[in-house]
Design an enzyme around this catalytic site. Structure first.
Site, mmCIF file in Angstrom:
data_model
loop_
_atom_site.group_PDB
_atom_site.id
_atom_site.type_symbol
_atom_site.label_atom_id
_atom_site.label_comp_id
_atom_site.label_asym_id
_atom_site.label_seq_id
_atom_site.Cartn_x
_atom_site.Cartn_y
_atom_site.Cartn_z
ATOM 1 N N SER A 22 2.808 2.229 -1.801
ATOM 2 C CA SER A 22 4.110 2.734 -2.239
ATOM 3 C C SER A 22 3.927 4.120 -2.831
ATOM 4 O O SER A 22 2.833 4.491 -3.259
ATOM 5 C CB SER A 22 4.697 1.796 -3.289
ATOM 6 O OG SER A 22 3.934 1.868 -4.472
ATOM 7 N N CYS A 30 2.710 5.920 -14.747
ATOM 8 C CA CYS A 30 2.128 4.975 -15.707
ATOM 9 C C CYS A 30 1.423 3.781 -15.080
ATOM 10 O O CYS A 30 0.421 3.321 -15.639
ATOM 11 C CB CYS A 30 3.110 4.585 -16.801
ATOM 12 S SG CYS A 30 4.631 3.909 -16.238
ATOM 13 N N ASP A 86 -1.520 -0.587 4.104
ATOM 14 C CA ASP A 86 -0.149 -1.074 4.061
ATOM 15 C C ASP A 86 0.142 -1.863 5.307
ATOM 16 O O ASP A 86 -0.746 -2.122 6.123
ATOM 17 C CB ASP A 86 0.877 0.021 3.742
ATOM 18 C CG ASP A 86 1.262 0.841 4.938
ATOM 19 O OD1 ASP A 86 0.680 0.646 6.029
ATOM 20 O OD2 ASP A 86 2.160 1.685 4.801
ATOM 21 N N ILE A 87 1.384 -2.243 5.464
ATOM 22 C CA ILE A 87 1.725 -3.176 6.535
ATOM 23 C C ILE A 87 1.463 -2.572 7.921
ATOM 24 O O ILE A 87 1.187 -3.283 8.876
ATOM 25 C CB ILE A 87 3.191 -3.656 6.338
ATOM 26 C CG1 ILE A 87 3.428 -4.997 6.986
ATOM 27 C CG2 ILE A 87 4.177 -2.600 6.820
ATOM 28 C CD1 ILE A 87 4.637 -5.730 6.422
#
Lengths: 330, 330
Positions: free
Chosen positions: B184, B148, B206-207
């Protein structure tokens, strides 16, 4: 008083694996075509390559074909789906870690349930927690695969007499207290559930806390319950008949003085979690490593998958949806 | 030269959610019985409780029943299965984190595919990566649910004109470059895949590193490929038409000077990843939060699940295996 020879028996994994290996080669020797296992390696860890090569050698020795496929991380998912759709391939291992994060869990689930020799598909794991042993609960022709490392440890415990055969199947660890140091989703937690489902009182230890897995007095529950536990590792270990460790750390050593006299001690870490000499002074049975049993279970699982396929073909179950590419409004 | 009013339009999520909310209430108002959504809360984070309560209010306002069930961590799995088996319940949300480790991924998969309003079941996620839009690829009656939050962002991008309707469905982001700061498994990675599948060039940050998701020149691939990318965040951002962030960190601010003049900026973190005032000086469209669209998508997914159930009943598909407890030798 004269001192007799120390009583502790050190049981090598090879000895335990032997009976399963015989069972496996018995089966493969009767097959017209060698079953095929594929190993998918997408990291450049030399230890993983060594393990993959060793898996291959064992598989070959036991009558299997083995192919090692090395791919880049970003190609891995596509390669898994290729193997899923390749009828020549009967089983598949993916060597993790690949990305070292949650994407690895996603990739693991990409392996078809029909080729998952490691027993890590969500359906298998969930069936295991719920003590469901068949994929087809009515006809009972297709066995639900068990995750191979926890399964190996169950088989080791059976071999070394921890399961009491006088008790009913499913209750044969009743009365046994077990400490497991590891609560990974791959080994420690499923193992705690498996052993508690078989009637044991299990202390599951990880770096944060200790949990108690058990079926209650008189095994009044049909499957295990989990509770937080306020005991210390020392308290748990000292009342445990069986201590099982899997700490992936070179420097970690389980404190020998926590081991109850005559306990059974098993290490499933690739690192040495015990000081061998000290353990042998206190334990009754000691299994310092389990790798050879694990691989036997992996190949046994592969043969089960083939049996399941036969049963499924007989029943002609529905075929899985194939990836296609029709653009559609969301 | 006189300075005109700043051109940037700040679009509140409520405005975007509105059309979906109308569509949803249109449907629910025609139903004999209000559909039921259950929220399962097994942590004691007051923020999670607040979010759960807010979900409930919105659901009630849009014509749904909502029940919040609070359980202990160790009871959660059992409660999920109870809800799976309860025909009165049409959809379920589990508020994570619970254990804060891989067990949470396991629990997430315990939610029945038929009640998973969040679209996080492995089957849905895998279909999404492979651009498969139906559960029944032949009859095309049962839509595969999309996760979602990524879905909400797609709908926001459609609303604010980032999708070019002159292009074919499935190619409508062709020519757009997008930077997403978050990878994520729940939002960032599926979002990168969704947008790249629709034709965009996506930098997923990302990191640890930056990855490029794209379908190649002329969109020559039918679905996205992923490659490592050597560019810096600054390099990626400065050529991006759209910047989307989801950094769950109070102190993190995206550097405003990396934003291309006239870019579209979206923040899906519950934290403020941008300095609003500065963004408004440089961006063309700015969506500072997305929560209300996400919840609209969640309820829209619930209605889709009900449609799927109807279609499935019409086809009478196979019933899932129920947990039982027959002890069996392993």
């Amino acid at each position: 008083m004269s001192i007799i020879q120390k009583a502790c028996k050190v049981i090598p994994a090879s000895k335990i694996a032997k009976s399963y290996i015989n069972e496996i080669t018995d089966t493969t020797s009767k097959l017209v075509k060698k079953p095929k296992l594929v190993g998918l390696l997408a990291n450049d860890d030399p230890a993983a390559l060594m393990y993959a090569t060793w898996t291959g050698k064992t598989a070959n020795n036991l009558g299997f074909q083995y192919e090692l496929i090395q791919v880049s991380k970003d190609q891995l998912e596509e390669e898994i789906y290729k193997c899923n759709n390749n009828d020549e391939i009967n089983g598949m291992i993916v060597y993790f870690p690949v990305f070292g994060n949650k994407q690895d869990q996603y990739l693991q689930q990409c392996v078809s349930i029909h080729k998952d020799v490691e027993g890590l598909n969500f359906k298998y794991i969930s069936n295991m927690y719920h003590n469901i042993r068949y994929l087809d609960d009515n006809s009972k022709l297709m066995k639900s695969i068990l995750p191979c490392t926890p399964l190996a440890i169950v088989k080791i415990l059976e071999f070394i007499g921890a399961y009491n055969k006088v008790l009913d199947i499913g209750d044969r660890l009743y009365g046994k207290t077990i400490t497991i140091v590891n609560r990974s989703e791959i080994v420690g937690r499923p193992l705690a559930a498996l052993l508690a489902n078989d009637g044991a009182t299990v202390y599951s230890v990880d770096i944060n806390d200790i949990q108690l897995y058990e079926r209650g007095d008189g095994l009044r529950y049909k499957q295990h319950k989990v509770e937080d536990c306020n005991k210390s590792l020392e308290d748990c270990a000292k009342i445990s008949d069986i201590i099982i460790t899997g700490v992936p750390n070179k420097t970690y050593k389980f404190p020998t003085n926590y081991i109850k006299r005559g306990a059974i001690v098993i290490n499933f870490s690739s690192e040495k979690n015990f000081n061998d000499e000290d353990v042998e002074k206190i334990a009754s049975l000691y299994v310092p490593s389990i790798g050879k049993v694990t691989i036997a279970m992996l190949l046994r699982n592969l043969l089960r998958l083939m049996d399941n396929k036969k049963a499924a073909n007989a029943k002609s179950i529905e075929t899985p949806i194939q990836p296609t590419n029709q653009p559609q409004e969301i």
